[in-house]
Design a protein around this motif. Structure first.
Motif, short mmCIF file in Angstrom:
data_model
loop_
_atom_site.label_atom_id
_atom_site.label_comp_id
_atom_site.label_asym_id
_atom_site.label_seq_id
_atom_site.Cartn_x
_atom_site.Cartn_y
_atom_site.Cartn_z
N GLY A 126 -7.12 -25.04 -61.91
CA GLY A 126 -6.37 -25.32 -60.54
C GLY A 126 -5.42 -26.08 -60.74
O GLY A 126 -4.25 -25.93 -60.01
N ARG A 127 -5.08 -27.08 -61.57
CA ARG A 127 -4.02 -27.90 -61.66
C ARG A 127 -2.95 -27.14 -62.32
O ARG A 127 -1.58 -27.54 -61.89
N LEU B 174 -0.92 -18.12 -47.03
CA LEU B 174 0.23 -18.74 -46.72
C LEU B 174 1.28 -18.79 -47.65
O LEU B 174 2.60 -18.42 -47.24
N VAL B 175 0.97 -18.73 -48.80
CA VAL B 175 2.03 -18.44 -49.99
C VAL B 175 2.67 -17.00 -50.06
O VAL B 175 3.64 -16.76 -50.37
N VAL B 176 1.60 -16.17 -49.81
CA VAL B 176 2.06 -14.74 -49.75
C VAL B 176 2.86 -14.74 -48.62
O VAL B 176 3.94 -13.82 -48.72
N ALA B 177 2.64 -15.09 -47.46
CA ALA B 177 3.49 -14.95 -46.21
C ALA B 177 4.97 -15.40 -46.40
O ALA B 177 5.71 -15.06 -46.13
N THR B 178 4.88 -16.70 -47.27
CA THR B 178 6.16 -17.09 -47.51
C THR B 178 6.99 -16.15 -48.40
O THR B 178 8.09 -15.99 -48.33
N THR B 179 6.42 -15.73 -49.42
CA THR B 179 7.04 -14.62 -50.38
C THR B 179 7.72 -13.52 -49.52
O THR B 179 8.70 -13.34 -49.70
N LEU B 180 6.72 -13.04 -48.44
CA LEU B 180 7.49 -11.76 -48.00
C LEU B 180 8.44 -12.37 -46.85
O LEU B 180 9.48 -11.57 -46.85
N ALA C 22 -0.45 -19.05 -57.20
CA ALA C 22 -1.61 -19.54 -56.33
C ALA C 22 -2.80 -19.07 -56.43
O ALA C 22 -3.81 -19.46 -56.19
N LEU C 23 -3.07 -17.62 -56.95
CA LEU C 23 -3.90 -16.85 -56.97
C LEU C 23 -4.80 -17.70 -58.19
O LEU C 23 -5.90 -17.30 -58.18
N LEU C 24 -4.58 -18.46 -58.98
CA LEU C 24 -5.36 -19.33 -59.99
C LEU C 24 -6.12 -19.89 -59.16
O LEU C 24 -7.33 -20.40 -59.91
#
Length: 425
Positions: A25-26, A89-95, A176-178
């Motif tokens: 996680g870290r 939210l990270v995936v949405a940021t990427t898009l 983020a997937l980690l």
């Protein structure tokens, strides 16, 4: 009392899986912030990259205690839920970064920071429940702090490898997937510990509204020294490059950063094995005083060959201060508020670091390096005063506070009298 080594501590059932999940996680939290700057900067420039990083990190730091409080109230099962929202939210940021909607991407990455699961705080709470021997507990907190430091060394290197393989903005969701396997593993182990503690009557479920940890004298006393530690660390992040620039080689500031971190790692390894028979409050005050002395050595050493040794000595207090801080959380804070309190330590450091960087940026423009070092010595000294806010325990109350009924009004800060099974950070 036994004299366990690090290997013996790692053999305690559950310790290695929790440590592995926490490290994963870290690692995610090391990749995502770095990738955020690169992803935004390569598409919209470094100004937008800096703003995006500030939004992400501010949301993580300022809202971490709230997420820790939520975890205390709802249990560790909330971690995968937070991770899922964070990833979306990270995936949405990427898009959003793929088009011209960078203001939307800025909002999304800030919201992603607001939903980041409290990995470190929950792991620290796990140690409080897994490890009963106080010497082993000190060792696992020291080892965890060192592993965390090393994780944030590995993360930028791994991010660099990923950036060479894929488009920068897609490194964000990869990192983020980690969090999915990390939070699932921590939630499973932490949930089992919580269920066992409740069954044994050791960790009642939280009930009703409670006072924030930072409204308690002990909570303030635990967090303020770490806040000043962060302020000095953030200040050094500006002062060291300024000192190096005076020599004509700003890149040499990296040696100072390495010396500061190395001081923490070496002192952490030593402190984890140290048998120091004093109250945690006294240890905290002494460590804060040693930190102040280490920073004070920078006053005569600034811009000289002694800068690196002085920075190393200042950094030597970092890991021991965190270790004792976490132990104090377990000793002084209600069991149902441990995750919130542990989150405050991380947030305190990050908030202090941001404030220290800003303050040092203002000071170096108008003051000599020795004067800047003197100002930050005074900041470090505030940590000693903060540690003195922690009230001494009488012989009859040398224990962690017991769970109490819901508070309906102001309540005393004094810890309850219960049997002490372990010292905690």
């Amino acid at each position: 009392m036994s004299e366990p080594g690090y290997l013996r501590t790692l053999r305690i059932p559950g310790v290695l899986p929790v440590l592995a999940a926490g490290t994963l996680g870290r690692l995610a939290f090391g990749i995502v912030p770095f990738a955020t700057v690169i992803a935004f900067a390569t598409t919209h420039g470094f100004l937008i990259g800096g703003i995006a990083s500030a939004g992400l990190m501010s949301a993580i730091a300022f809202l971490a205690p709230l997420r820790g409080r939520l975890t205390d109230l709802k249990g560790p099962r909330v971690l995968p839920l937070l991770a899922g929202v964070h990833i979306l939210l990270v995936v949405a940021t990427t898009l959003a970064l793929g088009g011209a909607a960078w203001p939307v991407a800025l909002v999304l990455i800030t919201l992603a920071g607001a939903t980041a699961p409290p990995i470190g705080a929950t792991v620290r709470t796990c140690w409080s429940r897994l490890v009963k021997d106080k010497d082993q507990l000190q060792q696992i907190h020291a080892l965890d702090s060192i592993v965390e430091e090393l994780t944030f060394v590995v993360a930028p290197l791994l991010t660099t490898v990923l950036l060479a393989a894929v488009t920068p903005r897609w490194v964000l969701p990869i990192g983020a997937l980690l969090l999915l396997p990390a939070t699932t593993g921590i939630a499973w182990f932490a949930g089992n510990q919580r269920a066992a503690a409740v069954a044994a009557g050791e960790d009642p479920a939280p009930a009703g509204r409670r006072r924030s940890v930072m409204r308690l004298a002990d909570g303030q006393g635990i967090v303020i020294p770490v806040l000043t530690l962060g302020a000095v660390g953030g200040g050094l992040g500006v002062l060291l490059p300024a000192l190096a620039d005076h020599t004509g080689n700003i890149g040499s500031a990296g040696y100072g950063f390495a010396a500061y971190s190395l001081g923490g790692v070496v002192a952490g390894l030593i402190y984890g094995r140290l048998r120091w028979h004093a109250s945690l409050r006294r240890k905290y005050v002494i460590i804060a005083a040693c930190f102040t002395l280490g920073v004070a050595l920078l006053i005569p050493a600034a811009s000289t060959a002694l800068t690196l040794p002085a920075v190393f000595l200042a950094g030597a207090s970092m890991t021991p201060m965190f270790v004792v801080g976490y132990l104090l959380v377990d000793e002084r804070i209600q069991p149902a508020q441990l995750t919130e309190a542990n989150a405050w330590l991380g947030s305190g450091y990050n908030i202090g670091s941001a404030a220290g960087s800003a303050l040092c940026g203002l000071l170096v423009a108008s003051l000599a390096p020795t004067a800047v070092a003197a100002v930050f010595t005074a900041v470090a000294a505030l940590g000693v005063l903060g540690a003195l806010r922690i009230r001494p325990l009488s012989p009859a109350t040398h224990a962690r506070p017991a769970q109490s009924a819901p508070e309906t009004g102001p309540a005393p800060d004094a810890p309850r009298e219960v049997a002490l099974s372990k010292e905690t950070s």
